[in-house]
Design a protein around this motif. Structure first.
Motif, PDB file in Angstrom:
ATOM      1  N   ILE A   1       0.859  -1.363  -0.033  1.00  0.00           N
ATOM      2  CA  ILE A   1       0.160   0.060  -0.042  1.00  0.00           C
ATOM      3  C   ILE A   1       0.803   1.078   0.016  1.00  0.00           C
ATOM      4  CG2 ILE A   1      -0.312   0.167   2.499  1.00  0.00           C
ATOM      5  CD1 ILE A   1      -3.124   1.122   1.871  1.00  0.00           C
ATOM      6  N   LYS A   2       0.540   2.098  -0.687  1.00  0.00           N
ATOM      7  CA  LYS A   2       1.253   3.372  -0.920  1.00  0.00           C
ATOM      8  C   LYS A   2       0.792   4.452   0.212  1.00  0.00           C
ATOM      9  CE  LYS A   2       2.166   3.671  -5.903  1.00  0.00           C
ATOM     10  NZ  LYS A   2       1.853   4.045  -7.106  1.00  0.00           N
TER      11      LYS A   2
ATOM     12  N   ARG B   1      -1.607  11.027   9.062  1.00  0.00           N
ATOM     13  CA  ARG B   1      -3.019  10.618   9.093  1.00  0.00           C
ATOM     14  C   ARG B   1      -3.783  10.929  10.215  1.00  0.00           C
ATOM     15  NH1 ARG B   1      -6.146   6.026   7.512  1.00  0.00           N
ATOM     16  NH2 ARG B   1      -7.378   5.602   9.274  1.00  0.00           N
TER      17      ARG B   1
ATOM     18  N   GLN C   1       6.177   2.895  -1.019  1.00  0.00           N
ATOM     19  CA  GLN C   1       5.405   1.692  -0.288  1.00  0.00           C
ATOM     20  C   GLN C   1       5.523   1.884   1.044  1.00  0.00           C
ATOM     21  OE1 GLN C   1       3.713  -1.337  -1.577  1.00  0.00           O
ATOM     22  NE2 GLN C   1       3.344   0.104  -3.045  1.00  0.00           N
ATOM     23  N   LEU C   2       4.555   1.645   1.803  1.00  0.00           N
ATOM     24  CA  LEU C   2       4.590   1.698   3.498  1.00  0.00           C
ATOM     25  C   LEU C   2       5.715   0.739   3.965  1.00  0.00           C
ATOM     26  CD1 LEU C   2       2.691   3.521   5.067  1.00  0.00           C
ATOM     27  CD2 LEU C   2       1.441   1.537   5.534  1.00  0.00           C
TER      28      LEU C   2
ATOM     29  N   LYS D   1      -2.420   6.580  -0.017  1.00  0.00           N
ATOM     30  CA  LYS D   1      -3.650   5.672   0.190  1.00  0.00           C
ATOM     31  C   LYS D   1      -3.851   5.470   1.457  1.00  0.00           C
ATOM     32  CE  LYS D   1      -6.633   2.527  -1.243  1.00  0.00           C
ATOM     33  NZ  LYS D   1      -7.238   2.091  -2.558  1.00  0.00           N
ATOM     34  N   PHE D   2      -2.592   4.843   2.134  1.00  0.00           N
ATOM     35  CA  PHE D   2      -2.614   4.824   3.668  1.00  0.00           C
ATOM     36  C   PHE D   2      -3.540   5.785   4.563  1.00  0.00           C
ATOM     37  CE2 PHE D   2      -0.638   5.173   7.765  1.00  0.00           C
ATOM     38  CZ  PHE D   2      -1.580   4.074   8.456  1.00  0.00           C
TER      39      PHE D   2
ATOM     40  N   LEU E   1      -6.994   6.414   4.012  1.00  0.00           N
ATOM     41  CA  LEU E   1      -7.909   5.195   3.862  1.00  0.00           C
ATOM     42  C   LEU E   1      -8.934   5.287   5.083  1.00  0.00           C
ATOM     43  CD1 LEU E   1      -8.248   2.242   2.654  1.00  0.00           C
ATOM     44  CD2 LEU E   1      -6.864   1.473   4.571  1.00  0.00           C
ATOM     45  N   LYS E   2     -10.403   5.455   4.688  1.00  0.00           N
ATOM     46  CA  LYS E   2     -11.359   5.606   5.523  1.00  0.00           C
ATOM     47  C   LYS E   2     -11.252   7.072   6.414  1.00  0.00           C
ATOM     48  CE  LYS E   2     -14.798   3.000   7.151  1.00  0.00           C
ATOM     49  NZ  LYS E   2     -15.857   2.423   6.594  1.00  0.00           N
TER      50      LYS E   2
END
Lengths: 281, 248
Positions: free
Chosen positions: B84-85, B133, B117-118, B88-89, B92-93
């Motif tokens: 997961i990039k 986040r 990438q994570l 995106k992370f 997410l949600k």
């Protein structure tokens, strides 16, 4: 011309295969398996649930036996019993006194042993070999209908909860902070894995169901960089393995499950080498 | 009710063991509270109760209606197995708008790693991503659980400096569990010493002289703290971002 001869031979050969209703049914059913196992398999790989999947698969034999004994049909029996055991495993995993793989090992093999005893009752006529290794000849049109209903339910459940499932996979506390209940998600995933096991039993066989969950997803892992891409690639790999594996099984008179798994495994090693090659570049 | 979050007489016990005993804590606007304490002192449990992840055996936890929380965990459960990039992370949600996303990316200095990438992030990068986040929904209260635990000393300093900067620029309150007291001294307004119950709490200077604190962390730690407070305070007034430089 030799090439012409070969081409003609292949054409006749393919014609023979695609007109055989048993093989066609087997392939259509196999694709159903690949459609869900590619999707669910990704979560199994991400969350390291392969042993959990194995345990659910082990309890399916008991489900089949009970399904026949009660006259509710094998599929319902399998879904019912696997679901009970799946929830039981989930609950046991919360306990900290024994590690979860020990607990799973005990309960799963208990379920398997009881399952073998139940199906060895005289009343039940079951081809154990077909259950363990899969037999495409046992697939009927009614089975296929049931399978695709299962496929639609499983895919709908996953896609409508997609981002919650991914976030719980990454971190349960982070998911909680977004108002997601991890227990709900885990029960959901267990339900879907149960559906996958019930679907795969006829084609893949009890012993190799986990392989169908893990191998396509593990093959895809090296080739992708997003969760969605991994699901798509692993599904495609699963479908290819199923079609080619069933072809091999018909052609060489092999059990269908192992043939599918061998094809998938070869793809896995190829992708692994390809991945190493990519990294060097 | 003035406070954003208030917990009153929270008790938690698990299988006969008391984890939290009569703990009360209040988070007001613009607070910066650091919780310290030995391992097993119930620090993470207190955060869980405050965020509503865990229902205490008794006690009242009140959150202001529509309060927005940001939560930054110490690390992720799983990072190696899932592709997961970063971008995106982070999203997410999450409910967010483009402007907040852009702001957070600049604040936490992750614009160069959004497409990474994570799985391949360094420790410091990972902490900044987790921080980003937690800030995305413009939280009123930011809750951090040992955010710099996995970093080396310079990484820790860099992280706390960043946190201080964000704290001074945003309208938010911070509740943090941290062992790196000497590094967060400048920013922290209140320290709570937790060992299943609240041993002592107050401003960092007061805490350093508290007998309870001395018995828990020893005199050395108190002296280290005092030195840092002093040095930091002087430098801090001259230069707002001097935390990294007065490390000798």
């Amino acid at each position: 011309m030799p090439t012409k001869k070969i081409m003609k031979k292949i054409t006749i050969h393919l014609e023979k295969i695609i007109t055989d209703p048993f093989i066609i049914r087997g392939i259509i059913a196999g694709i159903a398996v690949a459609l869900v196992s590619g999707l669910v398999g990704c979560f199994v790989v991400w969350r390291r649930l392969s042993y959990y999947g194995e345990s659910i698969a082990h309890s399916s034999l008991l489900g089949a036996g009970i399904g026949i004994l009660l006259g509710i049909g094998i599929n319902f029996g399998v879904v019912f019993v696997c679901l009970i055991f799946g929830i039981l495993f989930l609950w046991l995993q919360q306990s900290k006194s024994l590690s979860s793989d020990t607990l799973l090992g005990v309960i799963a093999h208990f379920a398997l042993a009881i399952g073998i005893i139940v199906i060895s009752f005289n009343k039940i006529k079951i081809d154990l070999h077909a259950f363990l290794f899969g037999d495409i000849l046992t697939v009927s049109s009614a089975d296929i209908l049931g399978m695709y209903i299962g496929v639609i339910i499983a895919i709908t459940l996953i896609l409508s909860n997609w981002s919650s499932l991914v976030l719980v996979t990454l971190d349960e506390d982070l998911a909680k902070s977004e108002g997601i209940n991890p227990l709900y998600v885990n029960v959901l995933l267990t339900t879907i894995m149960t559906i996958v096991v019930a679907l795969s039993l006829q084609i893949i066989g009890l012993l190799l169901i986990t392989a169908m969950l893990i191998i396509p997803a593990a093959t895809a892992r090296r080739l992708v960089n997003s969760p969605e891409a991994m699901v798509i690639v692993s599904t495609v790999i699963g479908i290819f393995s199923v079609i080619f594996g069933i072809y091999l099984s018909v052609e060489m008179d092999l059990p269908s499950g192992p043939s599918i798994v061998v094809v998938g495994s070869i793809l896995f090693f190829l992708s692994h080498m390809f991945g190493i090659f990519l990294k060097k570049e | 009710m003035n406070s954003l979050i208030s917990a009153t007489d929270v008790n938690v016990s698990k299988s006969g063991k008391t984890i939290l005993k009569d703990v009360s804590i209040q988070i007001n606007k613009n607070d910066f509270i650091t919780i310290i304490g030995p391992n097993g002192a119930g620090k993470s449990m207190l955060l869980k109760c405050i965020m509503g992840f865990y229902q205490p055996n008794s006690g009242i936890i009140k959150r202001k209606p529509n309060l927005k929380l940001g939560y930054m965990p110490q690390n992720l459960d799983i990072i190696k197995t899932i592709p997961i990039k970063v971008q995106k992370f982070i999203t997410l949600k999450k409910k967010f708008d483009k402007i907040s996303l852009q702001k957070v990316i600049l604040e936490t200095q992750i614009e160069n790693i959004l497409d990474k990438q994570l799985t391949i992030l360094s420790g410091g990068e990972m902490q900044r991503v987790l921080l980003a986040r937690s800030l995305l929904n413009n939280p009123d209260v930011l809750i951090l659980d040992e955010p710099a635990q996995n970093l080396d000393v310079s990484g820790q300093m860099h992280f706390y400096k960043l946190l201080q900067k964000i704290y001074s620029k945003r309208e938010l309150s911070i509740l943090m569990v941290s062992h790196d007291l000497h590094l967060v001294m400048v920013s922290t307004k209140q320290v709570i010493c937790l060992s299943n119950h609240i041993c002592c709490c107050g401003q960092p200077q007061q805490i350093a002289n508290d007998p309870e604190f001395l018995s828990m962390f020893g005199k050395d730690m108190a002296e280290v703290m005092a030195v840092y407070q002093h040095a930091n305070k002087e430098n801090y007034e001259k230069n707002n971002n001097s935390l990294g430089e007065n490390h000798h």
